[in-house]
Design a protein around this motif. Structure first.
Motif, mmCIF file in Angstrom:
data_model
loop_
_atom_site.group_PDB
_atom_site.id
_atom_site.type_symbol
_atom_site.label_atom_id
_atom_site.label_comp_id
_atom_site.label_asym_id
_atom_site.label_seq_id
_atom_site.Cartn_x
_atom_site.Cartn_y
_atom_site.Cartn_z
ATOM 1 N N SER A 126 0.452 -1.084 -0.626
ATOM 2 C CA SER A 126 0.193 -0.365 -0.454
ATOM 3 C C SER A 126 0.839 1.094 0.197
ATOM 4 O O SER A 126 0.304 2.366 -0.228
ATOM 5 C CB SER A 126 -0.928 -0.021 1.692
ATOM 6 O OG SER A 126 -0.115 0.250 2.076
ATOM 7 N N LEU A 127 2.148 1.320 0.769
ATOM 8 C CA LEU A 127 3.219 1.842 0.343
ATOM 9 C C LEU A 127 4.105 2.628 -1.179
ATOM 10 O O LEU A 127 4.525 3.496 -1.055
ATOM 11 C CB LEU A 127 3.669 2.317 1.323
ATOM 12 C CG LEU A 127 3.070 2.477 2.804
ATOM 13 C CD1 LEU A 127 3.505 2.535 4.465
ATOM 14 C CD2 LEU A 127 1.865 3.428 3.058
ATOM 15 N N VAL A 162 -17.150 4.758 2.355
ATOM 16 C CA VAL A 162 -16.511 5.129 1.417
ATOM 17 C C VAL A 162 -15.222 5.689 2.471
ATOM 18 O O VAL A 162 -14.227 6.193 1.194
ATOM 19 C CB VAL A 162 -17.233 6.905 1.696
ATOM 20 C CG1 VAL A 162 -16.224 8.125 0.946
ATOM 21 C CG2 VAL A 162 -18.164 6.848 1.691
ATOM 22 N N SER A 163 -15.355 5.500 4.032
ATOM 23 C CA SER A 163 -13.965 5.246 4.077
ATOM 24 C C SER A 163 -12.849 3.784 3.215
ATOM 25 O O SER A 163 -11.847 3.533 3.312
ATOM 26 C CB SER A 163 -13.688 4.713 5.633
ATOM 27 O OG SER A 163 -14.304 5.923 6.005
ATOM 28 N N ALA A 164 -13.577 2.864 3.338
ATOM 29 C CA ALA A 164 -13.191 1.600 2.588
ATOM 30 C C ALA A 164 -13.063 2.115 1.213
ATOM 31 O O ALA A 164 -12.078 1.497 0.250
ATOM 32 C CB ALA A 164 -13.870 0.713 2.384
ATOM 33 N N VAL A 165 -14.090 3.147 0.244
ATOM 34 C CA VAL A 165 -13.185 3.550 -1.006
ATOM 35 C C VAL A 165 -12.350 4.121 -0.680
ATOM 36 O O VAL A 165 -10.863 4.208 -1.839
ATOM 37 C CB VAL A 165 -14.702 4.230 -2.010
ATOM 38 C CG1 VAL A 165 -14.287 4.602 -2.799
ATOM 39 C CG2 VAL A 165 -15.851 3.093 -2.367
ATOM 40 N N LEU A 166 -11.751 5.117 0.273
ATOM 41 C CA LEU A 166 -10.210 5.137 -0.105
ATOM 42 C C LEU A 166 -9.026 5.212 -0.116
ATOM 43 O O LEU A 166 -8.670 5.096 -0.069
ATOM 44 C CB LEU A 166 -11.220 6.597 1.187
ATOM 45 C CG LEU A 166 -11.239 8.145 1.477
ATOM 46 C CD1 LEU A 166 -12.033 8.371 2.487
ATOM 47 C CD2 LEU A 166 -10.667 8.778 0.145
ATOM 48 N N LEU A 167 -9.141 3.796 1.089
ATOM 49 C CA LEU A 167 -8.518 3.208 0.688
ATOM 50 C C LEU A 167 -8.006 2.543 0.137
ATOM 51 O O LEU A 167 -6.449 1.250 -0.901
ATOM 52 C CB LEU A 167 -8.753 1.884 2.145
ATOM 53 C CG LEU A 167 -8.764 2.308 3.630
ATOM 54 C CD1 LEU A 167 -8.781 1.417 5.158
ATOM 55 C CD2 LEU A 167 -7.621 3.066 4.240
ATOM 56 N N GLU A 168 -8.811 1.956 -1.014
ATOM 57 C CA GLU A 168 -8.840 1.518 -2.070
ATOM 58 C C GLU A 168 -8.285 2.886 -3.516
ATOM 59 O O GLU A 168 -7.425 1.592 -4.415
ATOM 60 C CB GLU A 168 -10.022 1.305 -3.003
ATOM 61 C CG GLU A 168 -11.276 0.042 -2.026
ATOM 62 C CD GLU A 168 -9.781 -1.902 -2.220
ATOM 63 O OE1 GLU A 168 -9.268 -1.618 -2.985
ATOM 64 O OE2 GLU A 168 -9.752 -1.818 -1.270
ATOM 65 N N LEU A 169 -7.912 3.256 -3.276
ATOM 66 C CA LEU A 169 -8.032 4.784 -4.135
ATOM 67 C C LEU A 169 -5.901 4.163 -3.903
ATOM 68 O O LEU A 169 -5.069 4.299 -3.024
ATOM 69 C CB LEU A 169 -7.539 6.136 -3.452
ATOM 70 C CG LEU A 169 -8.943 6.813 -3.717
ATOM 71 C CD1 LEU A 169 -9.060 8.165 -3.497
ATOM 72 C CD2 LEU A 169 -9.423 5.939 -5.600
ATOM 73 N N HIS A 170 -5.011 4.973 -5.088
ATOM 74 C CA HIS A 170 -3.827 4.929 -5.497
ATOM 75 C C HIS A 170 -3.283 5.569 -4.197
ATOM 76 O O HIS A 170 -3.753 6.661 -3.461
ATOM 77 C CB HIS A 170 -3.327 5.721 -6.434
ATOM 78 C CG HIS A 170 -1.946 5.085 -6.557
ATOM 79 N ND1 HIS A 170 -0.686 6.007 -6.201
ATOM 80 C CD2 HIS A 170 -1.428 4.643 -7.736
ATOM 81 C CE1 HIS A 170 0.687 6.078 -6.536
ATOM 82 N NE2 HIS A 170 -0.095 4.818 -7.471
ATOM 83 N N GLN A 215 -16.555 5.445 -7.863
ATOM 84 C CA GLN A 215 -16.415 4.457 -7.346
ATOM 85 C C GLN A 215 -17.444 4.829 -6.050
ATOM 86 O O GLN A 215 -18.649 3.506 -6.062
ATOM 87 C CB GLN A 215 -15.122 4.062 -6.548
ATOM 88 C CG GLN A 215 -13.483 4.022 -6.831
ATOM 89 C CD GLN A 215 -14.143 2.482 -7.655
ATOM 90 O OE1 GLN A 215 -14.674 2.004 -7.095
ATOM 91 N NE2 GLN A 215 -13.408 2.393 -8.700
ATOM 92 N N LEU A 216 -17.293 6.203 -5.388
ATOM 93 C CA LEU A 216 -18.660 6.470 -4.625
ATOM 94 C C LEU A 216 -19.805 6.487 -5.424
ATOM 95 O O LEU A 216 -21.632 5.786 -5.093
ATOM 96 C CB LEU A 216 -18.541 8.172 -4.225
ATOM 97 C CG LEU A 216 -17.647 7.937 -3.323
ATOM 98 C CD1 LEU A 216 -17.167 9.239 -2.623
ATOM 99 C CD2 LEU A 216 -17.948 7.202 -1.905
ATOM 100 N N GLU A 217 -20.086 6.800 -6.447
ATOM 101 C CA GLU A 217 -21.211 6.708 -8.058
ATOM 102 C C GLU A 217 -21.582 5.260 -8.353
ATOM 103 O O GLU A 217 -23.387 4.473 -7.040
ATOM 104 C CB GLU A 217 -21.082 7.137 -8.965
ATOM 105 C CG GLU A 217 -20.718 8.960 -8.789
ATOM 106 C CD GLU A 217 -20.868 9.360 -9.792
ATOM 107 O OE1 GLU A 217 -20.315 8.614 -11.027
ATOM 108 O OE2 GLU A 217 -21.300 10.444 -9.839
ATOM 109 N N LYS A 218 -20.704 4.355 -8.203
ATOM 110 C CA LYS A 218 -21.013 2.726 -8.233
ATOM 111 C C LYS A 218 -21.719 2.511 -6.528
ATOM 112 O O LYS A 218 -22.712 1.705 -6.662
ATOM 113 C CB LYS A 218 -20.103 1.967 -8.120
ATOM 114 C CG LYS A 218 -20.447 0.445 -8.076
ATOM 115 C CD LYS A 218 -18.799 -0.351 -8.435
ATOM 116 C CE LYS A 218 -19.203 -1.364 -8.669
ATOM 117 N NZ LYS A 218 -17.661 -2.400 -9.272
#
Length: 236
Positions: A126-127, A162-170, A215-218
């Motif tokens: 992740s880093l 939404v927090s989980a979606v953030l964690l999936e971002l680059h 991602q949020l729209e989905k």
């Protein structure tokens, strides 16, 4: 551009008051002078390793620092270890803080350097992505009493998703989004923490929002259709 700004305000509703491109009240000379005096006091206290000052700083910044480390690493346990080490560095290297920059900018820089050091040792996936994956630099301008903006955001029913979606971002995008909208840092301060050119910070912010949006729209379409959102975790 305007569409992305509007999206940012909707997703991070409490932060729109500090975003560039949105009307904000400028700091008065008295406020600037007070901030400079506070930074100078912190610098003097750290130089003499004042334990009471350190306790106050930990109380003030502990939640923000932990949130930043958790989002940056994606691992709560790792973040907790780095949290402790960050404050040890503050105690040991406090004499290096000269008070010219905001203390939280210096604090987050220490934390980020520790994350990078750990990623080199553990090759943490992740880093490994902290380097910007694109050369396109398209610009995008856009302890607290009471609940923080992030805590207000987390009060919404979709906060965990939404927090989980953030964690999936680059990771490079996720970092600037957290610093900009959760920590309410100015773009120049983010550039100082990440040691990236201002144009790169703007590019990462724009692309992070552009990636987050679909991602949020989905996720919301799935909820409206009565389906369980396809995310595996999240935190506030």
């Amino acid at each position: 551009m305007l569409e992305e700004k509007s999206f940012a305000v909707r997703v991070f509703p409490a932060q729109h008051r500090v975003n560039k491109g949105v009307q904000t009240l400028p700091m008065t000379a008295a406020m600037i002078e007070a901030n400079e005096a506070e930074n100078a006091d912190i610098a003097r206290g750290l130089k003499r390793q004042d334990p009471e000052l350190l306790d106050r700083l930990i109380e003030t910044y502990q939640h923000r620092l932990m949130r930043y480390l958790t989002f940056l690493t994606g691992k709560r346990e790792v973040a907790e270890d780095l949290f402790q080490e960050t404050w040890m560095r503050v105690l040991m290297r406090g004499g290096q803080y000269n008070g010219k920059a905001r203390f939280d900018t210096w604090l987050f820089t220490i934390a980020r350097n520790l994350v990078i050091d750990l990623s080199r040792k553990r090759t943490m996936a992740s880093l490994d992505e902290l380097q910007d994956p694109t050369k396109d630099e398209r610009p995008f301008e856009i302890a607290i009493d009471g609940p923080s903006p992030f805590e207000q955001f987390c009060s919404r029913e979709d906060a965990a998703e939404v927090s989980a979606v953030l964690l999936e971002l680059h990771a490079s995008y996720r970092e600037v989004l957290v610093l900009r909208f959760h920590e309410e840092m100015a773009l120049e301060e983010i550039a100082a923490v990440t040691r990236a050119p201002l144009s790169t910070v703007k590019s990462r912010l724009y692309r992070g929002l552009a990636t987050l949006k679909p991602q949020l729209e989905k996720l919301r379409r799935e909820r409206n259709q009565g389906r369980k959102p396809a995310v595996t975790g999240g935190f506030c």
